[in-house]
Scaffold this active site. Sequence first.
Site, PDB file in Angstrom:
ATOM      1  N   LYS A  45    -104.725   9.233 -78.612  1.00  9.04           N
ATOM      2  CA  LYS A  45    -105.436   9.483 -77.356  1.00  9.04           C
ATOM      3  C   LYS A  45    -104.443   9.756 -76.222  1.00  9.04           C
ATOM      4  O   LYS A  45    -103.245   9.481 -76.364  1.00  9.04           O
ATOM      5  CB  LYS A  45    -106.332   8.283 -77.035  1.00  9.04           C
ATOM      6  CG  LYS A  45    -105.593   6.967 -76.944  1.00  9.04           C
ATOM      7  CD  LYS A  45    -106.558   5.774 -77.033  1.00  9.04           C
ATOM      8  CE  LYS A  45    -105.794   4.472 -76.866  1.00  9.04           C
ATOM      9  NZ  LYS A  45    -106.643   3.298 -77.064  1.00  9.04           N
ATOM     10  N   TYR A 262     -86.806   4.726 -47.908  1.00 10.79           N
ATOM     11  CA  TYR A 262     -87.908   4.414 -46.988  1.00 10.79           C
ATOM     12  C   TYR A 262     -87.969   2.932 -46.653  1.00 10.79           C
ATOM     13  O   TYR A 262     -87.707   2.090 -47.511  1.00 10.79           O
ATOM     14  CB  TYR A 262     -89.247   4.804 -47.618  1.00 10.79           C
ATOM     15  CG  TYR A 262     -89.494   6.287 -47.693  1.00 10.79           C
ATOM     16  CD1 TYR A 262     -89.475   7.089 -46.554  1.00 10.79           C
ATOM     17  CD2 TYR A 262     -89.769   6.882 -48.919  1.00 10.79           C
ATOM     18  CE1 TYR A 262     -89.715   8.443 -46.641  1.00 10.79           C
ATOM     19  CE2 TYR A 262     -90.018   8.246 -49.016  1.00 10.79           C
ATOM     20  CZ  TYR A 262     -89.997   9.030 -47.863  1.00 10.79           C
ATOM     21  OH  TYR A 262     -90.231  10.359 -47.951  1.00 10.79           O
TER      22      TYR A 262
HETATM   23  C1  LIG Z   1    -105.988   2.519 -78.031  1.00 17.13           C
HETATM   24  C2  LIG Z   1    -106.710   1.960 -79.193  1.00 17.13           C
HETATM   25  C3  LIG Z   1    -106.022   1.683 -80.387  1.00 17.13           C
HETATM   26  C4  LIG Z   1    -104.518   1.761 -80.487  1.00 17.13           C
HETATM   27  O1  LIG Z   1    -103.978   0.665 -79.789  1.00 17.13           O
HETATM   28  P1  LIG Z   1    -102.402   0.370 -79.723  1.00 17.13           P
HETATM   29  O2  LIG Z   1    -102.326  -0.936 -79.030  1.00 17.13           O
HETATM   30  O3  LIG Z   1    -101.800   1.478 -78.936  1.00 17.13           O
HETATM   31  O4  LIG Z   1    -101.903   0.337 -81.111  1.00 17.13           O
HETATM   32  C5  LIG Z   1    -106.773   1.282 -81.495  1.00 17.13           C
HETATM   33  N1  LIG Z   1    -108.125   1.167 -81.406  1.00 17.13           N
HETATM   34  C6  LIG Z   1    -108.801   1.391 -80.270  1.00 17.13           C
HETATM   35  C7  LIG Z   1    -110.271   1.216 -80.240  1.00 17.13           C
HETATM   36  C8  LIG Z   1    -108.122   1.797 -79.125  1.00 17.13           C
HETATM   37  O5  LIG Z   1    -108.785   2.011 -77.989  1.00 17.13           O
END
Ligand SMILES: *Cc1c(COP(=O)(O)O)cnc(C)c1O
Length: 390
Positions: A45, A262
Amino acid sequence: MSIQETGVEARLAGAFATIDLRALQQNYRALAARAAPARTACVVKADAYGLGIAKAVPALAAAGCDTFFVAWPEEGRAVREAAPDARIFVLGGLFGREAAEAYAEAKLIPVLNSRGEAAIWEGFCSTDGVARPCAIHVDTGMNRLGLTLDQARTLAEENALTGALDPVLVMSHLACGDQPDHPLNQRQLTAFTQVRRLFGGIEASLANSAGIQLGADYHFDLVRPGVALFGGLSGPGLEPVVTVQARIVQIRHVRAGEAVSYGAAAVMQRDSRVAICAAGYADGLHRALSGSGVPLREITGGGHGFAAGRRVPVLGRVTMDMTMFDITDVEGGALTVGDRIEFFGPNIGIEEAATAAGTISYELLTGLGRRHHRTYIGPSGESGTSGDQR
Ligand SMILES: *Cc1c(COP(=O)(O)O)cnc(C)c1O
């Protein structure tokens, strides 16, 4: 080895990201070996945690992965282009009937997270009488997405009669996998063991990256690592994948008593040499990494870079386009304009950089921004397929 360059041209770039696809493949193999006999899917993702689906997915497929998870349908389409034969689950986003059509076109498998989504998919499939595959997500304690246990039971009973849905996977998600001693892990495991009995004969999946490390009880049939693939979690056999550096555009001498950046928050205690680097918070160097002057949280003392063989502290506030580092302790002449300072990579671990910024490696990876020159070090097992050779 093959090297492909994308993003801003190197000669014009201030920030540089190097993505080692061979390390990515190595991490996949290490996780798959750890999870076997369970199968290992890849969660890609947010554009493969910022690394780029178009590059990461073919490398993972070449390493043996045939199942991918994404968050939203548009990402699923990108994975479909990169891996024409893969099985692709979409964790969220069955927004309505029109969305369902797009899922079917790209052969995306929706994860059904509520009775409403189940109804949408059922309705869509009933028009032509094809019960297309889907996954069922049951919430076991995180309270984000997923059917309740009772709803899952009802759905399983109804579907046993109607056969309107064709579930191929039942899954849940751990809330505290990164805290091995948290009591919620065991509670979720117990609940999921019940859930899986409701859906006999199909694959079951519970573990993300951290869940894999919790042990075989948590692996079931399919594990779903994300961040560990991309070097965001340390563990046996896991390597860093991404290195981020910024170019030094100026070195200046600042007298004791003068201030930097800044808010004039960093006042020099001694005559100092300061490297001005061409990357700032718009490039993923979180402002919370500032050496001083950001009253957002408990002060951690700020972040560090790495250059000329040593750690160099961030000085004053990180700005949108630039970050200052104190290089007074670097031997004179060892660093010049045009050299690069590492922000995270082999010398400053991504987890260290994340902690200094008050966040997690996930956010550093997905927040890299769009102004980097990117170098992809080609995957092993394929030669000449990924662009420029050198
Ligand atoms: C993002 C996600 C994962 C992967 O999680 P990691 O901690 O990056 O390994 C797995 N299952 C779901 C439902 C997720 O949203």
